[in-house]
Design an enzyme around this catalytic site. Structure first.
Site, PDB file in Angstrom:
ATOM      1  CE1 TYR A  54      12.039  15.684  -7.493  1.00 58.13           C
ATOM      2  CE2 TYR A  54      10.182  15.540  -6.007  1.00 58.13           C
ATOM      3  CZ  TYR A  54      10.856  16.194  -7.015  1.00 58.13           C
ATOM      4  OH  TYR A  54      10.344  17.366  -7.529  1.00 58.13           O
ATOM      5  CB  CYS A  68      -5.969  23.315  -0.935  1.00 62.60           C
ATOM      6  SG  CYS A  68      -6.980  21.900  -1.318  1.00 62.60           S
ATOM      7  CG  HIS A 115       0.493  18.069   6.130  1.00 59.07           C
ATOM      8  ND1 HIS A 115      -0.229  17.583   5.066  1.00 59.07           N
ATOM      9  CD2 HIS A 115       1.567  18.682   5.583  1.00 59.07           C
ATOM     10  CE1 HIS A 115       0.385  17.868   3.944  1.00 59.07           C
ATOM     11  NE2 HIS A 115       1.467  18.541   4.223  1.00 59.07           N
ATOM     12  CE  LYS A 160       5.262  16.570   3.301  1.00 62.76           C
ATOM     13  NZ  LYS A 160       4.316  17.585   3.775  1.00 62.76           N
ATOM     14  NE  ARG A 189       4.537  13.659   0.037  1.00 63.20           N
ATOM     15  CZ  ARG A 189       3.297  13.181   0.010  1.00 63.20           C
ATOM     16  NH1 ARG A 189       3.058  11.919   0.343  1.00 63.20           N
ATOM     17  NH2 ARG A 189       2.288  13.950  -0.321  1.00 63.20           N
ATOM     18  NE  ARG A 246       7.199  19.370  -4.441  1.00 68.24           N
ATOM     19  CZ  ARG A 246       6.394  19.263  -3.383  1.00 68.24           C
ATOM     20  NH1 ARG A 246       6.517  20.075  -2.358  1.00 68.24           N
ATOM     21  NH2 ARG A 246       5.445  18.363  -3.364  1.00 68.24           N
ATOM     22  CB  SER A 305      -1.255  18.250  -2.029  1.00 65.90           C
ATOM     23  OG  SER A 305      -1.976  17.154  -2.497  1.00 65.90           O
ATOM     24  CG  ASP A 332       4.708  20.877   4.467  1.00 67.97           C
ATOM     25  OD1 ASP A 332       3.549  20.788   4.021  1.00 67.97           O
ATOM     26  OD2 ASP A 332       5.521  19.937   4.424  1.00 67.97           O
TER      27      ASP A 332
HETATM   28  C1  OXD Z   1       3.376  17.476   0.489  1.00 68.42           C
HETATM   29  C2  OXD Z   1       4.529  18.387   0.505  1.00 68.42           C
HETATM   30  O1  OXD Z   1       3.341  16.567  -0.350  1.00 68.42           O
HETATM   31  O2  OXD Z   1       4.554  19.268   1.366  1.00 68.42           O
HETATM   32  O3  OXD Z   1       2.472  17.652   1.318  1.00 68.42           O
HETATM   33  O4  OXD Z   1       5.431  18.227  -0.314  1.00 68.42           O
HETATM   34 MN    MN Z   2       3.055  19.076   2.811  1.00 64.13          MN
END
Ligand code: OXD
Ligand code: MN
Length: 615
Positions: free
Chosen positions: A227, A280, A256, A236, A76, A399, A278, A307
């Site tokens: 991507y 964690c 989130h 998102k 991202r 991913r 992220s 997510d």
């Molecule tokens: C993020 C994802 O970046 O879920 O939070 O990909």
């Molecule tokens: Mn996420």
């Protein structure tokens, strides 16, 4: 032109918009996606033929594919993500603001002929179970077949969604969903037009990227990237940035968060949501398997989502949650049969892998998948790779895209339009010091403060920043589509619409001792923390009050069969240290200065109360 799929729609507004987008971006053909297996087979084969996909060995990983992106298009792009509102303060200091008229003009220019030589796909999709009062229908127009097949995993997609939209518009099915727009317009182009006779590349994209959200119009325009969250616009962009705006106006919440079910041996079920920045271990927690002493007694977990959670005050007085997605778009490195068996099971077939390595027998590999590194691989850039060659085989943000319905612990209620009732809300971060393994906030207002001030130590890259705490309120820093201060006010207000309030918790699996050793084993043993959380949600008096909140009593915290974990260790991992908390309070204040203009006074008072308790 594929005539079978070019039927268009009886819904005039949608047809007009699609026609306008085609006129603007001048694709060579327009294909309406039906979401069928046939379409998947055709597009995945086409992606293999053009070199974007490699079909994995069907005996090892049936109907699964590997994609390698351009090295410049791997994540991202937050610095190219824009919230377009009339006034900058509507977007707030944590977002990149742009004027909607100027951005639209600029992007109209970018999109002009941007799909030349390519196919424009029209993807009707629905985020959330289609009959849920919160479900949102979007239509993504894209020139990327990679996006189409990923969207088929990540969302309800195809003819049945289009039919639903048409039925709602014609009045034959009443629309129960909120939001101003019938459908959310999602325009996407990789920004790589093909001139007559020009050969294509496996991963077309453009160095100039714009991920723009037109909040008032409920519209998304994404240009230049193919991507993940830049391109799969339901995730998102829609389910968090646009949805957080709709949610604020319609008294619900787009968060989130993962959604996890805890099933006790007595048959009772408790659902919690959890927000973590992220890196964690969010996916690992969502897919946690109870350790042996728990499994032996009949404890189970189930996953509703890993997510995103959409939450609303249900007529039963509780907060209910749905997962708007139907797939997992998880980070591959570190995932293995020990750390996350459930994720591994979920991706054994019908999966897409992006930027991982290819094994000699046609399967996938990434760092951490096995203890032994394979002797030879093709790395994520397409080069030969051998152990010790000095490069990672998979990209750090590589991913897997896997259908949630393949997950062995998927909750039976995960598609219930009514959602699941939430009893606990968990916030957390990666903190070497200060934060105990778990504590419970005193009440809703304090819980919002705990979420608003949560932070995590930075783990990678940027020189000089490792170990520094980055505040990431409710893990929404890159995803809240409006002013973060107003977002806190919305959280505080939501309490009014509930009669059964969830309890709030903060967890930290990453506390270390003076020698830098982790004080808590983590992974499946986190079940012990979840059991305590569940007890507290169900009213047990299993804790005692400290200055920062409620923490477990040793006697009420299950350490049965936890090797080498003494009462002393328990006290260390739960410790409240006044000096550390004074520093924490000062550091939390920095965030409040940044957000000062819109910060609700309740949060300022919460900070004052904490200060008063710390003296
Ligand atoms: C993020 C994802 O970046 O879920 O939070 O990909
Ligand atoms: Mn996420």
């Amino acid at each position: 032109m594929n005539t079978q799929n070019t039927q268009g729609t009886s819904y005039q507004e949608l047809q007009t918009w699609v026609d306008q987008m085609a006129t603007l971006s001048t694709p060579k053909e327009v294909v309406w996606c039906d979401g069928s297996q046939d379409e998947w087979d055709r597009l995945t084969q086409q992606l293999c033929d053009q070199g974007t996909f490699t079909r994995l060995n069907p005996e090892k990983r049936p109907n699964s594919f590997l994609a390698r992106s351009e090295p410049s298009d791997v994540a991202r792009v937050e610095e190219r993500t824009f919230i377009c509102t009339k006034r900058p303060d509507e977007a707030g200091p944590t977002n990149k603001w742009a004027d909607p008229v100027e951005m639209r003009t600029l992007l109209t220019d970018k999109f002009t002929a941007s799909m030349a030589g390519r196919t424009m796909y029209v993807i009707p999709f629905c985020m959330g179970p289609i009959d849920s009062p919160l479900a949102k229908i979007g239509v993504q127009v894209t020139d990327s077949a990679y996006v189409v097949v990923n969207m088929r995993i990540m969302a309800h997609m195809g003819s049945h969604v289009l039919k639903r939209l048409e039925d709602e518009v014609s009045g034959s099915t009443p629309k129960k969903r909120d939001g101003h727009a019938q459908f959310i317009k999602c325009l996407h182009s990789v920004g790589a037009p093909l001139a007559e006779g020009q050969a294509d590349v496996p991963w077309p994209c453009n160095d100039d990227k714009y991920i723009s959200h037109f909040v008032d119009a409920r519209e998304i325009m994404s240009y230049g990237s193919g991507y993940g969250g830049n391109a799969l616009l339901g995730k998102k962009c829609l389910a968090l940035r646009i949805a957080s705006n709709i949610a604020r106006e319609h008294r619900w919440m787009a968060e989130h968060m993962l959604i996890l079910g805890l099933h006790a041996p007595d048959g009772s079920k408790t659902y919690v949501t959890a927000a973590f920045p992220s890196a964690c271990g969010k996916t690992n927690l969502a897919m946690l398997e109870p350790p042996k002493p728990y499994a032996d007694k009949g404890w189970k977990t189930s996953i509703v989502g890993d997510d995103i959670a959409w939450l609303w005050p249900h007529e039963d007085g509780k907060l209910h949650a749905i997962n708007p997605e139907t797939g997992f778009f998880g980070v591959a490195p570190g995932t293995n049969w020990e750390s996350n068996r459930i994720a591994m099971e979920s991706m054994t077939a019908n999966a897409i892998f992006t930027n991982v390595a290819l094994t000699d027998d046609g399967d996938v590999w990434w760092e951490g998948l096995s203890k032994e590194e394979p002797a030879h691989l093709i790395d994520w850039t397409g080069l030969d790779w051998t152990p010790g060659c000095g490069r990672t085989a998979a990209h750090a943000n590589s991913r897997f895209t896997a259908p949630a319905k393949q997950c062995p612990t998927i909750d039976p209620e995960w598609q219930n339009p009514d959602g699941v009732p939430i009893d606990g809300v968990i916030f957390g971060g990666r903190r070497a010091t200060t934060m105990p393994l778990v504590y419970q906030a005193f009440n809703w207002g304090h819980g919002v403060y705990v979420g608003a001030t949560m932070g995590s130590e930075m783990t990678a890259a940027a020189a000089g920043t490792i170990g520094k705490v980055r505040r990431d309120p409710m893990a929404m820093l890159p995803f809240c589509g409006y002013n973060m201060g107003a977002y806190f006010a919305h959280w505080l207000e939501m309490q009014r619409y509930l009669t059964h309030l969830p309890r709030f918790f903060h967890v930290n699996w990453f506390r270390k001792d003076e020698e830098g050793k982790f004080l808590w084993p983590g992974f499946s043993e986190n079940m012990r923390v979840l059991e305590w959380i569940m007890k507290r949600c169900n009213g047990a008096a299993a804790g005692h009050e400290t200055q920062i909140g409620w923490i477990p009593n040793y006697e009420n915290f299950n350490i049965e069969d936890l090797p080498d974990f003494s009462k002393e260790d328990f006290e260390k991992v739960m410790k409240f240290d006044r000096h550390e908390w004074r520093a924490e309070l000062i550091s939390q204040g920095e965030l409040f200065i940044d957000l000062y203009d819109h910060l609700p006074k309740e949060l300022i008072f919460q900070r004052e109360l904490l200060a008063a308790r710390l003296v």
